[in-house]
Design a protein around this motif. Structure first.
Motif, mmCIF file in Angstrom:
data_model
loop_
_atom_site.group_PDB
_atom_site.id
_atom_site.type_symbol
_atom_site.label_atom_id
_atom_site.label_comp_id
_atom_site.label_asym_id
_atom_site.label_seq_id
_atom_site.Cartn_x
_atom_site.Cartn_y
_atom_site.Cartn_z
ATOM 1 N N SER A 312 0.959 0.590 3.235
ATOM 2 C CA SER A 312 2.051 0.123 2.581
ATOM 3 C C SER A 312 2.127 -0.055 1.000
ATOM 4 O O SER A 312 2.880 -0.003 0.337
ATOM 5 C CB SER A 312 2.283 -1.258 3.441
ATOM 6 N N ALA A 313 0.811 -0.721 0.586
ATOM 7 C CA ALA A 313 0.872 -0.917 -0.785
ATOM 8 C C ALA A 313 1.006 0.296 -1.538
ATOM 9 O O ALA A 313 1.551 0.444 -2.644
ATOM 10 C CB ALA A 313 -0.665 -1.536 -0.881
ATOM 11 N N VAL A 314 0.248 1.625 -1.180
ATOM 12 C CA VAL A 314 0.198 2.685 -1.947
ATOM 13 C C VAL A 314 1.660 3.376 -1.726
ATOM 14 O O VAL A 314 2.107 3.926 -2.734
ATOM 15 C CB VAL A 314 -0.870 3.685 -1.431
ATOM 16 N N CYS A 315 2.251 3.039 -0.786
ATOM 17 C CA CYS A 315 3.747 3.674 -0.733
ATOM 18 C C CYS A 315 4.627 2.862 -1.614
ATOM 19 O O CYS A 315 5.725 3.292 -1.521
ATOM 20 C CB CYS A 315 4.285 3.609 0.903
ATOM 21 N N SER A 316 4.168 1.726 -1.937
ATOM 22 C CA SER A 316 4.857 0.700 -2.994
ATOM 23 C C SER A 316 4.509 1.322 -4.358
ATOM 24 O O SER A 316 4.832 0.616 -5.268
ATOM 25 C CB SER A 316 4.831 -0.689 -2.698
#
Length: 390
Positions: A312-316
């Motif tokens: 989720s962090a990388v997709c942000s």
């Protein structure tokens, strides 16, 4: 090999938690349903779930009530939500009830998450004549061993392992290739269909509202989400203990789970550093305001769990600081957009000294590319699932 034919519109997904409960499991199932329907609007999706509430009241995203009405949601009653051995017994009982209910719907393709614990064992035993697809979140019984709730060498441990891996599923939706390879070796079968779908992929636009905790003049780090038994409290405590020496950095903490109270007590007893802020849960569209997300996974949990918070962090378009095994899917996926360390103070300081705004921005560029590659791969996996129904 296909076991049976079926109406290609029908699919069951078994999950302990579903909307309105707002946790990783329910969000993942909801997202999968949305993406399946987007590609094939004629699908007839059944969600077999429980009335269970999650132990912590969190809210990760909003559910579309109109879309939920298009799903066939079947809920079984929950009887116990306590702790200890009685909860484990109840979870196993609940798993049987979920699987029997799913079987009663007479639909041949059934996807099951791995929660409640040991439901994958029960699915393997009871769904041999169905097209059972194992969606492997936390792995059981391995999680019981890693959690020191059961000895792997005990009679019960050996029996559970034997039963769990005796009948291979039709397909596995793995959270990463290394987890899939682990499961494939445990089942001892090369015929299992491979579907890779990391948990936590999203494409939420960054919020137009700047959070109050955001500080544009500092590189912002954040440990956001579950700090459970699979994670390292020592890693986070050591970061907290020296972060005040790095005035250009700010650390945000928003945690729940097994070790959260211990970390918050450490802050209370030792004094909260000036550049540490405890905040409320962070919504997905605010994750991108955090430059570096701290993610930990203990070595003995490698492959048993794959942290969705990293995805989720990388997709942000944020970067990561990963504290875990180099042989894990997280390391494999995100090596080009991450910092890495052990839990000890020396290793933590080395990373803190290496963090610069220029380096963070370079890693963010890599994160953006990796995120797009993951979204493309996920789209292919969704199509693969739909093709399995035909």
């Amino acid at each position: 090999m296909r076991l049976v034919k079926q109406d290609s519109r029908d699919l069951i997904i078994i999950t302990k938690y579903f909307a309105p409960v707002n946790v990783v499991d329910s969000n993942s199932v909801y997202d999968l349903c949305e993406k399946l329907i987007k590609i094939n609007s004629k699908l007839n999706l059944h969600i077999v779930t429980t009335e269970s509430k999650y132990k912590t009241d969190i809210s990760l995203r909003a559910f579309d009530s109109t879309f939920l009405k298009t799903l066939n949601i079947h809920k079984i009653k929950s009887y116990y939500s306590g702790k200890g051995i009685f909860r484990i017994i109840n979870d196993v009982f609940t798993s049987f009830r979920l699987v029997f209910y799913a079987k009663s719907l007479n639909i041949q393709t059934i996807i099951s998450l791995s929660n409640p614990p040991l439901i994958n064992t029960i699915c393997g035993l009871l769904l041999r004549k169905r097209n059972y697809i194992y969606w492997s979140f936390d792995l059981f019984p391995e999680a019981l061993f890693a959690n020191n709730l059961l000895n792997e060498r005990s009679l019960i441990g050996r029996i559970l392992l034997k039963l769990t891996y005796y009948y291979p599923p039709y397909a596995i939706i793995g959270l990463g290739p290394k987890q899939f390879e682990y499961l494939q070796s445990k089942y001892g079968s090369k015929e299992i269909i491979k579907i890779i779908m990391p948990c936590g992929i999203h494409q939420f636009a960054k919020s137009d509202i700047v959070p109050k905790w955001y500080c544009k003049n500092k590189v912002t780090l954040g440990y956001i989400g579950n700090l459970g038994k699979a994670h390292s409290k020592d890693f986070l405590i050591n970061v907290i203990s020296v972060i005040d020496d790095f005035k250009s950095l700010k650390l945000l903490i928003s945690i729940y789970g097994e070790y959260s109270d211990e970390v918050l007590l450490f802050l209370k007893e030792n004094g909260k550093p000036n550049n540490v802020e405890i905040i409320e849960p962070v919504s997905q569209n605010q994750l991108g305001f955090i430059d570096i997300h701290l993610v930990s996974l203990l070595d003995n949990w490698t492959n048993i769990s794959v942290p969705s918070k990293a995805v989720s962090a990388v997709c942000s378009n944020s970067t990561l600081w990963y504290n875990g095994s180099p042989f894990s899917d997280t390391f494999n996926f995100f090596g080009n957009c991450s910092y890495f360390s052990d839990s000890d103070l020396v290793s933590v300081k080395e990373v803190l000294f290496s963090i610069t705004e220029v380096d963070v921005n370079e890693k963010k560029i890599n994160a953006e590319q990796i995120a797009q590659e993951m979204r493309d791969a996920e789209q292919n996996s969704i199509i693969q699932i739909i093709n399995l129904l035909e």
